[in-house]
Design an enzyme around this catalytic site. Structure first.
Site, mmCIF file in Angstrom:
data_model
loop_
_atom_site.group_PDB
_atom_site.id
_atom_site.type_symbol
_atom_site.label_atom_id
_atom_site.label_comp_id
_atom_site.label_asym_id
_atom_site.label_seq_id
_atom_site.Cartn_x
_atom_site.Cartn_y
_atom_site.Cartn_z
ATOM 1 C CD GLU A 53 -1.306 -2.395 2.010
ATOM 2 O OE1 GLU A 53 -0.078 -2.590 1.949
ATOM 3 O OE2 GLU A 53 -2.087 -3.188 2.575
ATOM 4 C CB CYS A 76 -0.699 -4.517 8.589
ATOM 5 S SG CYS A 76 0.260 -3.045 8.239
ATOM 6 C CG ASP A 201 21.300 -38.154 -5.655
ATOM 7 O OD1 ASP A 201 21.746 -39.297 -5.822
ATOM 8 O OD2 ASP A 201 20.106 -37.861 -5.809
ATOM 9 C CD GLU A 289 14.640 -30.691 -5.400
ATOM 10 O OE1 GLU A 289 15.306 -31.363 -6.197
ATOM 11 O OE2 GLU A 289 14.630 -29.445 -5.400
ATOM 12 C CG LEU A 294 12.204 -37.480 3.920
ATOM 13 C CD1 LEU A 294 11.799 -37.600 5.390
ATOM 14 C CD2 LEU A 294 13.251 -36.376 3.771
HETATM 15 N N1 LIG Z 1 14.045 -39.804 -8.467
HETATM 16 C C1 LIG Z 1 13.961 -38.944 -7.484
HETATM 17 O O1 LIG Z 1 13.042 -38.109 -7.442
HETATM 18 C C2 LIG Z 1 15.013 -38.972 -6.388
HETATM 19 C C3 LIG Z 1 15.158 -37.833 -5.574
HETATM 20 C C4 LIG Z 1 16.112 -37.874 -4.567
HETATM 21 C C5 LIG Z 1 16.884 -39.024 -4.383
HETATM 22 N N2 LIG Z 1 16.736 -40.094 -5.190
HETATM 23 C C6 LIG Z 1 17.540 -41.305 -4.985
HETATM 24 O O2 LIG Z 1 17.128 -41.864 -3.758
HETATM 25 C C7 LIG Z 1 18.213 -42.612 -3.178
HETATM 26 C C8 LIG Z 1 18.278 -42.291 -1.701
HETATM 27 O O3 LIG Z 1 17.002 -42.509 -1.149
HETATM 28 P P1 LIG Z 1 16.731 -43.190 0.255
HETATM 29 O O4 LIG Z 1 15.307 -43.547 0.315
HETATM 30 O O5 LIG Z 1 17.742 -44.258 0.501
HETATM 31 O O6 LIG Z 1 17.091 -42.046 1.305
HETATM 32 P P2 LIG Z 1 16.522 -40.601 1.697
HETATM 33 O O7 LIG Z 1 15.052 -40.643 1.794
HETATM 34 O O8 LIG Z 1 17.143 -39.563 0.855
HETATM 35 O O9 LIG Z 1 17.159 -40.461 3.156
HETATM 36 C C9 LIG Z 1 16.728 -41.318 4.160
HETATM 37 C C10 LIG Z 1 17.528 -41.088 5.412
HETATM 38 O O10 LIG Z 1 17.162 -39.843 6.025
HETATM 39 C C11 LIG Z 1 17.297 -39.967 7.436
HETATM 40 N N3 LIG Z 1 16.063 -39.694 8.153
HETATM 41 C C12 LIG Z 1 15.997 -39.074 9.368
HETATM 42 N N4 LIG Z 1 14.758 -39.051 9.810
HETATM 43 C C13 LIG Z 1 13.982 -39.671 8.902
HETATM 44 C C14 LIG Z 1 12.591 -39.959 8.850
HETATM 45 N N5 LIG Z 1 11.739 -39.599 9.827
HETATM 46 N N6 LIG Z 1 12.130 -40.642 7.784
HETATM 47 C C15 LIG Z 1 12.960 -41.010 6.783
HETATM 48 N N7 LIG Z 1 14.282 -40.757 6.782
HETATM 49 C C16 LIG Z 1 14.804 -40.089 7.833
HETATM 50 C C17 LIG Z 1 17.656 -41.431 7.704
HETATM 51 O O11 LIG Z 1 19.052 -41.551 7.908
HETATM 52 P P3 LIG Z 1 19.619 -41.458 9.423
HETATM 53 O O12 LIG Z 1 18.827 -42.450 10.213
HETATM 54 O O13 LIG Z 1 21.029 -41.776 9.308
HETATM 55 O O14 LIG Z 1 19.348 -40.066 9.851
HETATM 56 C C18 LIG Z 1 17.248 -42.137 6.451
HETATM 57 O O15 LIG Z 1 17.953 -43.329 6.211
HETATM 58 C C19 LIG Z 1 19.453 -42.213 -3.951
HETATM 59 O O16 LIG Z 1 19.828 -43.286 -4.783
HETATM 60 C C20 LIG Z 1 19.016 -41.035 -4.789
HETATM 61 O O17 LIG Z 1 19.698 -40.989 -6.020
HETATM 62 C C21 LIG Z 1 15.805 -40.100 -6.187
#
Ligand SMILES: NC(=O)c1ccc[n+]([C@@H]2O[C@H](COP(=O)([O-])OP(=O)(O)OC[C@H]3O[C@@H](n4cnc5c(N)ncnc54)[C@H](OP(=O)(O)O)[C@@H]3O)[C@@H](O)[C@H]2O)c1
Length: 357
Positions: A53, A76, A201, A289, A294
């Site tokens: 504004e 505001c 990655d 990402e 996760l």
């Molecule tokens: N195509 C796509 O869109 C894409 C995008 C990204 C990655 N990727 C690929 O995905 C692969 C990695 O994926 P990923 O599934 O193994 O791992 P991620 O999801 O990237 O990471 C998982 C890690 O995050 C930590 N974490 C902490 N709190 C968590 C929670 N509440 N829930 C889940 N994870 C938690 C854990 O490690 P700690 O217990 O040690 O903390 C867990 O092992 C790679 O090969 C990558 O190239 C693909």
């Protein structure tokens, strides 16, 4: 389209120019109209700077006396980093005000409208309401629920895989889709990944193939096991935050990153606590990402609000990193479009209806 809608569209377009610069404030634009002609335009350009504004009044090339203001968010009425906009509008002789939506900030929420009416300004509320809600969905969720708007980006092969396995980096989609993701990065405050994606990655998570600012980078690393030679710790191109376990660490900062300790849950970080900690850093929109682990945890807890699903037209052979997300009827598809050889689907989680009594 009515003349009123035309002016509110313009205010919304102006508001968008603040994207990437105003967070955690909302994006706001203002248009001043006199004798069916725009005499002044302004938007909130950066956090802590003058409000829309104020800018529209300053930019007016005619006296704003007796003009009508079109604003996408309620003005505001409180002294903050800037004086109350309701008072500014009154002092500059604005006679009528079209406001798209009320400010959900409890300190304002209707009080801005009340103040305008007390000043004798005629107020209309609700013009282009859906567009304004969509524009500031991050701010609205952040201020009302204390959590960011969570957007999940996934790149999958035609046969539904995110990569070969969780120790290999695989490019799934084409460079056109990657540019689109960089554009998406310019619209969020932060990007979140899991520890494995950071390790495998070694991403930069910056904006390189689009114009805009780099978001904050956040990694979940429960036990602080990540090596410090990763790009996110070394390149100094954006701030990096590591969320780690409260049971083992406390909040601290090094020259590489900031560590924030959150509650542990079954050996991983509590995602609810993580999102609250992220919101406390001023993050209103968060882009995920990460890899499938996760993604699955977030899905299990219904923590994803919006989805960008990029699909390649090529199968990935001998892969075992399956996409855990299924596009069920819990999702409302906003649009689907081709990006080069890939396809993009954007969807939003449907709001759960309360059972009828
Ligand atoms: N195509 C796509 O869109 C894409 C995008 C990204 C990655 N990727 C690929 O995905 C692969 C990695 O994926 P990923 O599934 O193994 O791992 P991620 O999801 O990237 O990471 C998982 C890690 O995050 C930590 N974490 C902490 N709190 C968590 C929670 N509440 N829930 C889940 N994870 C938690 C854990 O490690 P700690 O217990 O040690 O903390 C867990 O092992 C790679 O090969 C990558 O190239 C693909």
């Amino acid at each position: 389209m009515t003349g009123h809608e035309k002016y509110m569209f313009r205010a919304i377009e102006l508001a968008k120019l603040g994207s990437g610069y105003v967070s955690p404030n909302p994006m706001v634009g203002c248009v001043l109209v006199k004798n069916d002609k725009i005499i002044g335009e302004g938007f909130h350009e950066k956090y802590g700077g003058p409000h829309a504004e104020d800018m529209a009044i300053k930019n007016s090339y005619e006296l704003p006396l007796d003009s009508t203001a079109y604003i996408n968010l309620e003005p505001c009425c409180i002294e903050s980093k800037t004086p109350p906009c309701t008072k500014l509008l009154y002092e500059n002789g604005i006679k009528e005000c079209y406001i798209s939506i009320l400010d959900p900030n409890p300190k304002i929420a209707g009080n801005g409208v009340k103040a305008l009416k007390e000043f004798g300004i005629k107020v209309h509320i609700g013009l282009c309401k859906e567009m304004s809600q969509k524009l500031n969905k991050g701010f609205i969720k952040w201020i009302t629920q204390g959590k960011p708007w969570v957007i999940l980006k996934i790149a999958q092969s035609k046969n539904g895989f995110l990569g070969l396995n969780n120790s290999t980096r695989t490019q799934i989609t084409t460079n056109e889709s990657i540019c689109d993701v960089h554009n998406l990065r310019t619209k969020v405050d932060a990007i979140l990944i899991g520890k494995n994606t950071a390790l495998v990655d070694n991403p930069k998570l910056t904006v390189r193939y689009a114009k805009g600012t780099n978001p904050l980078r956040i990694i979940l690393d429960t036990n602080r096991k990540l090596p410090l030679d990763l790009n996110v710790f070394r390149d100094q191109l954006a701030e990096t935050i590591v969320l780690c376990s409260k049971d083992k660490f406390s909040n601290s900062r090094t020259s590489f990153c900031k560590y924030i300790a959150v509650q542990e849950q079954n050996g991983k970080l509590s995602l609810n606590e993580s999102l609250i900690a992220i919101a406390n850093e001023g993050v209103t929109t968060l882009l995920i990402e990460s890899g499938p682990e996760l993604i699955k945890s977030l899905m299990d807890e219904n923590l994803i609000d919006e989805l960008y699903l990029y699909s390649s037209n090529k199968n990935l052979k001998n892969a075992d990193l399956k996409n855990p997300l299924k596009l069920s009827n819990k999702w409302k598809i906003n649009f689907s479009k081709d990006i080069g050889e890939d396809n993009l689907i954007n969807a939003e989680r449907k709001l759960e209806c309360l059972q009828e009594l």
